[in-house]
Design an enzyme around this catalytic site. Structure first.
Site, mmCIF file in Angstrom:
data_model
loop_
_atom_site.group_PDB
_atom_site.id
_atom_site.type_symbol
_atom_site.label_atom_id
_atom_site.label_comp_id
_atom_site.label_asym_id
_atom_site.label_seq_id
_atom_site.Cartn_x
_atom_site.Cartn_y
_atom_site.Cartn_z
ATOM 1 C CB CYS A 307 -0.867 0.032 1.256
ATOM 2 S SG CYS A 307 -2.073 -1.274 1.384
ATOM 3 N N GLY A 309 1.309 4.231 -1.821
ATOM 4 C CA GLY A 309 1.098 5.662 -2.095
ATOM 5 C C GLY A 309 0.970 6.499 -0.836
ATOM 6 N N GLY A 312 6.145 7.524 1.040
ATOM 7 C CA GLY A 312 7.083 7.894 2.108
ATOM 8 C C GLY A 312 7.809 6.676 2.669
ATOM 9 C CD GLU A 332 -1.738 3.568 -3.830
ATOM 10 O OE1 GLU A 332 -1.232 3.433 -2.693
ATOM 11 O OE2 GLU A 332 -2.965 3.760 -4.003
ATOM 12 C CB CYS A 428 -1.490 6.709 10.417
ATOM 13 S SG CYS A 428 -2.706 7.172 9.209
HETATM 14 C C1 LIG Z 1 -2.029 4.789 4.561
HETATM 15 S S1 LIG Z 1 -1.772 4.971 2.866
HETATM 16 C C2 LIG Z 1 -0.133 4.401 2.673
HETATM 17 C C3 LIG Z 1 0.913 5.441 2.994
HETATM 18 C C4 LIG Z 1 2.280 5.053 2.482
HETATM 19 N N1 LIG Z 1 2.700 3.770 3.018
HETATM 20 C C5 LIG Z 1 3.337 6.091 2.797
HETATM 21 O O1 LIG Z 1 4.064 5.935 3.799
HETATM 22 O O2 LIG Z 1 3.466 7.050 2.038
HETATM 23 C C6 LIG Z 1 -2.689 3.652 2.218
HETATM 24 C C7 LIG Z 1 -2.574 3.516 0.713
HETATM 25 O O3 LIG Z 1 -3.216 2.299 0.327
HETATM 26 C C8 LIG Z 1 -3.857 2.500 -0.903
HETATM 27 N N2 LIG Z 1 -4.880 1.452 -1.060
HETATM 28 C C9 LIG Z 1 -6.178 1.476 -0.707
HETATM 29 N N3 LIG Z 1 -6.761 0.310 -0.996
HETATM 30 C C10 LIG Z 1 -5.813 -0.477 -1.542
HETATM 31 C C11 LIG Z 1 -5.800 -1.792 -2.054
HETATM 32 N N4 LIG Z 1 -6.900 -2.558 -2.055
HETATM 33 N N5 LIG Z 1 -4.646 -2.281 -2.540
HETATM 34 C C12 LIG Z 1 -3.519 -1.520 -2.546
HETATM 35 N N6 LIG Z 1 -3.472 -0.266 -2.090
HETATM 36 C C13 LIG Z 1 -4.606 0.247 -1.590
HETATM 37 C C14 LIG Z 1 -4.402 3.895 -0.811
HETATM 38 O O4 LIG Z 1 -4.674 4.419 -2.096
HETATM 39 C C15 LIG Z 1 -3.260 4.626 -0.081
HETATM 40 O O5 LIG Z 1 -2.381 5.168 -1.003
#
Ligand SMILES: C[S@@+](CC[C@H](N)C(=O)[O-])C[C@H]1O[C@@H](n2cnc3c(N)ncnc32)[C@H](O)[C@@H]1O
Length: 496
Positions: A307, A309, A312, A332, A428
């Site tokens: 996951c 996006g 970071g 992502e 988070c």
């Molecule tokens: C909490 S954010 C991750 C933050 C990232 N790890 C960082 O440190 O920048 C969760 C991410 O999961 C993505 N997401 C949501 N559903 C998902 C899925 N089914 N499979 C993969 N990614 C997913 C969202 O679009 C989002 O970008």
């Protein structure tokens, strides 16, 4: 307290008459660009669900350009005041709405939202800043004349004069239910959080009144800006040395962290512009570093961030993977967020791939990876400091929806890792239903025909020197204890 203090327009007519008292000569309202900008930001947040941290920078840029066109200046101090007015008003909206409700003779849902926004801006200046009361009232009434008209400005004037009659402590004592009668309702008004969030945070934190009050107050503080020096590309010492001595402090916990002094601009740091460093909360740094450091037998060549996006944690993982010659696959679901990951990872010294994939329907074969991080989508209750409007937008019902997705992502993360490999599950949010309950459900194999088996890894020793992270084996960080977002990390080893 009402969990949703505001409500949508009811088409009321309070103070709409445009007439002016007889005998007074008309005076044009004075346009104050700072307060008009703050009002526009609050309207955007309310009307079109904008995010304050996205809408504000573009409004600030417009204000600078507008001022320059007229031969004037919208300077750093103006920008700082506008930011404080927007963020402070949004954070304290729950408290201010309770005060405003005590000063108007109708339910708040019958007050037009633009009028409420002006009143809240005035309440913040009166109760939450050092702006002298007469200046706060007159500046807000002038704003009301500009954006609401003279009739409603008189209503605003009358309400603000009532608010100005006492300070914040006296108002809170008057409008908050007594703690002994209803502790959660009391804390909700005093610390401006929806009651369901007070309740969830208190469940997660445990303990008595002092801890939860500290946590709720920490959510109302502006977080400091922390940089991460990406290993192999820069060091915390180098980044700090590139800035004036008084502009930085060392990280509290992460060896990669540099904290910027108040007002520090990360865009002015060469290493950040060049991608060798980035802006990242220390909690996120600790999570990525712990996943990379978890003990592993055998191959350690293929890592996955499921996951990723906006990238970071992926950037820190990729930098650490590069030092071991390992590949990072950053996956992502949202294409536009995958593009952000691409941008964040550009220049990484080791191999990496960015792919668009749904982590609940993975594009990789079972057992493909040695280390996997899933930093799952969540309610974000651990990052309320950063998103001042988020607490009013989230609903208690959102938690269940996220928990289902979170279980799916963790299950697939366990399938993605080889037997003996490590999975980090991070959120988070400290909400118990999004943290340990998800991990325990997945470990029990709930809903799975052939449950995957895994064992806990104690995450605490992987965050050396960080105190008060809980009784383990998982780790919970807290804004009031660690100065970080309330990140949660569970580490698991697949056993079968
Ligand atoms: C909490 S954010 C991750 C933050 C990232 N790890 C960082 O440190 O920048 C969760 C991410 O999961 C993505 N997401 C949501 N559903 C998902 C899925 N089914 N499979 C993969 N990614 C997913 C969202 O679009 C989002 O970008």
């Amino acid at each position: 307290m009402n969990d949703q203090p505001r409500s949508r327009p009811q088409g009321t007519s309070q103070g709409k008459s445009q007439g002016r008292p007889k005998g007074k000569p008309y005076r044009r309202p004075q346009r104050d660009p700072v307060r008009i900008l703050a009002f526009e930001a609050l309207r955007a947040v309310d009307e079109r669900d904008a995010y304050a941290n996205l809408v504000l920078p573009s409004l600030l840029r417009n204000a600078e350009a507008e001022a320059a066109k007229k031969g004037g200046e919208f300077d750093r101090r103006d920008a700082a005041l506008a930011t404080e007015l927007v963020y402070g008003t949004l954070r304290r909206q729950g408290t201010y709405d309770a005060v405003i409700a005590a000063c108007v003779d109708r339910p708040l849902r019958e007050v037009d939202p633009p009028v409420l926004d002006v009143l809240a801006l005035g309440a913040h200046q009166l109760l939450g800043t050092r702006i002298p009361p007469h200046a706060a009232v007159s500046a807000t009434v002038e704003l009301a004349r500009c954006v609401l008209g003279d009739g409603r400005a008189r209503f605003v004037n009358a309400v603000l004069r009532k608010i100005a009659a006492q300070d914040l402590d006296a108002w809170v004592a008057q409008v908050a239910p007594p703690y002994d009668d209803d502790p959660e309702a009391h804390l909700a008004v005093v610390h401006s959080h929806p009651r369901w969030i007070v309740s969830a945070l208190w469940d997660a934190l445990g303990g008595g009144r002092a801890g939860i009050e500290d946590l709720l107050e920490a959510d109302n503080e502006r977080p400091e800006v922390t940089l991460v020096a990406r290993p192999g590309r820069s060091t915390a010492e180098e980044v700090a040395a590139s800035l004036p001595l008084e502009a930085t402090e060392p990280g509290r916990w992460s060896p990669y962290a540099v904290r910027l002094a108040e007002g520090g601009d990360p865009g002015a740091v060469d290493a950040v512009r060049e991608g060798r460093a980035g802006v990242q909360d220390e909690g996120s740094q600790l999570v990525a570093a712990a996943v990379a450091a978890a003990p592993l037998d055998g191959r350690d060549a293929r890592w996955l961030d499921g996951c990723a996006g906006p990238g970071g944690k992926a950037a820190l993982l990729a930098a650490l993977a590069a030092q071991r010659g390992a590949l990072l696959v950053a996956s992502e679901k949202q294409p536009h967020r995958a593009r952000l990951v691409e941008r964040t990872l550009a220049g990484n010294p080791g191999p990496y791939q960015v792919i668009v994939a749904d982590g609940t329907r993975p594009a990789w074969a079972e057992g493909s990876f040695d280390r996997v991080l899933v930093d799952v989508p969540c309610t974000g209750l651990g990052a309320l400091r950063r998103r001042p409007e988020a607490r009013w937008r989230r609903k208690a019902e959102d938690v269940a929806g996220f928990a289902t997705l979170q279980r799916g992502l963790l299950t697939e993360a366990l399938r993605a890792v080889r037997v003996g490999g490590v999975v980090g599950y991070a959120t988070c949010s400290p909400h118990p239903a999004e943290t340990r309950a998800v991990v325990e459900d997945v470990l029990r194999g709930r809903g799975e025909a052939e449950p995957l088996t895994a064992e806990w890894i104690d995450a605490r020793p992987l965050m050396p020197g960080v105190h008060a992270v809980g009784d383990g084996p998982d780790v919970q960080l807290w804004p009031h204890l660690h100065g970080t977002d309330a990140m949660y990390l569970a580490l698991l080893r697949r056993t079968g």
